[in-house]
Design a protein around this motif. Structure first.
Motif, PDB file in Angstrom:
ATOM      1  N   ASN A  32       0.640  -1.156  -0.095  1.00 19.03           N
ATOM      2  CA  ASN A  32       0.101  -0.011  -0.047  1.00 19.03           C
ATOM      3  C   ASN A  32       0.860   1.193   0.056  1.00 19.03           C
ATOM      4  O   ASN A  32       1.857   1.486   0.787  1.00 19.03           O
ATOM      5  CB  ASN A  32      -1.096  -0.053   1.260  1.00 19.03           C
ATOM      6  N   ASN A 100      -4.965   2.738  -2.583  1.00 21.03           N
ATOM      7  CA  ASN A 100      -4.530   2.245  -3.799  1.00 21.03           C
ATOM      8  C   ASN A 100      -3.006   1.935  -3.930  1.00 21.03           C
ATOM      9  O   ASN A 100      -2.490   2.186  -3.014  1.00 21.03           O
ATOM     10  CB  ASN A 100      -4.585   3.806  -4.710  1.00 21.03           C
ATOM     11  N   TYR A 102      -0.938   2.093  -6.880  1.00 22.71           N
ATOM     12  CA  TYR A 102      -0.300   2.442  -8.105  1.00 22.71           C
ATOM     13  C   TYR A 102      -0.047   3.770  -7.771  1.00 22.71           C
ATOM     14  O   TYR A 102      -0.575   4.634  -6.957  1.00 22.71           O
ATOM     15  CB  TYR A 102      -1.325   2.269  -9.365  1.00 22.71           C
ATOM     16  N   ARG A 107      -4.816  11.587  -6.770  1.00 26.96           N
ATOM     17  CA  ARG A 107      -5.552  10.958  -6.204  1.00 26.96           C
ATOM     18  C   ARG A 107      -4.914  10.676  -4.421  1.00 26.96           C
ATOM     19  O   ARG A 107      -5.755  10.779  -3.620  1.00 26.96           O
ATOM     20  CB  ARG A 107      -6.072   9.461  -6.449  1.00 26.96           C
ATOM     21  N   GLU A 113      -8.838   8.745   0.025  1.00 25.18           N
ATOM     22  CA  GLU A 113      -8.081   7.547  -0.630  1.00 25.18           C
ATOM     23  C   GLU A 113      -7.376   6.760   0.395  1.00 25.18           C
ATOM     24  O   GLU A 113      -6.788   5.939  -0.075  1.00 25.18           O
ATOM     25  CB  GLU A 113      -7.085   8.267  -1.488  1.00 25.18           C
TER      26      GLU A 113
END
Length: 127
Positions: A32, A100, A102, A107, A113
């Motif tokens: 992560n 996320n 990536y 973001r 997020e």
């Protein structure tokens, strides 16, 4: 349960340094992205820095060249080295784990997020 515990905050003079630590438990977050946010009294929480699992980093303009984010996946810990601190850096600093995995520097600046948050550590910088 998942828990993030920040430490390393305190009172420093302008121009001084602090290193914040955030130890995660309950699960591993090696895949992560992890980030740091801060919130000054009476102001909204703002993005500070983030680091992805592959080592990419992203910083807010206000801290670029002064702060450095790093992580030790073996310890499930993320750090924030803060140099050349100024009174404007005074805030509660929070670490967080993003959902996320990536690289997306747009973001990653958004609080929504992040799924997990610590309770924060106070940083006070005096003039």
């Amino acid at each position: 349960q998942v828990q993030l515990v920040e430490s390393g905050g305190g009172l420093v003079q302008a121009g001084g340094s602090l290193r914040l630590s955030c130890a995660a438990s309950g699960r591993t977050f090696s895949s992560n992205a992890m980030g740091w946010f801060r919130q000054a009294p009476g102001k909204e929480r703002e993005f500070v820095a983030a680091m992805w699992s592959g080592g990419s980093t992203y910083y807010a303009d206000s801290v670029l060249a002064r702060f450095t984010i790093s992580r030790d996946n073996a310890k499930n810990t993320v750090y924030l080295q803060m140099n050349s601190l100024q009174p404007e850096d005074t805030a509660v600093y929070y670490c967080a784990v993003a959902r996320n995995t990536y690289y997306d520097p747009v973001r990653i600046r958004r609080m929504n997020e992040y799924d997990y948050w610590g309770q924060g550590t106070q940083v006070n910088v005096s003039s």
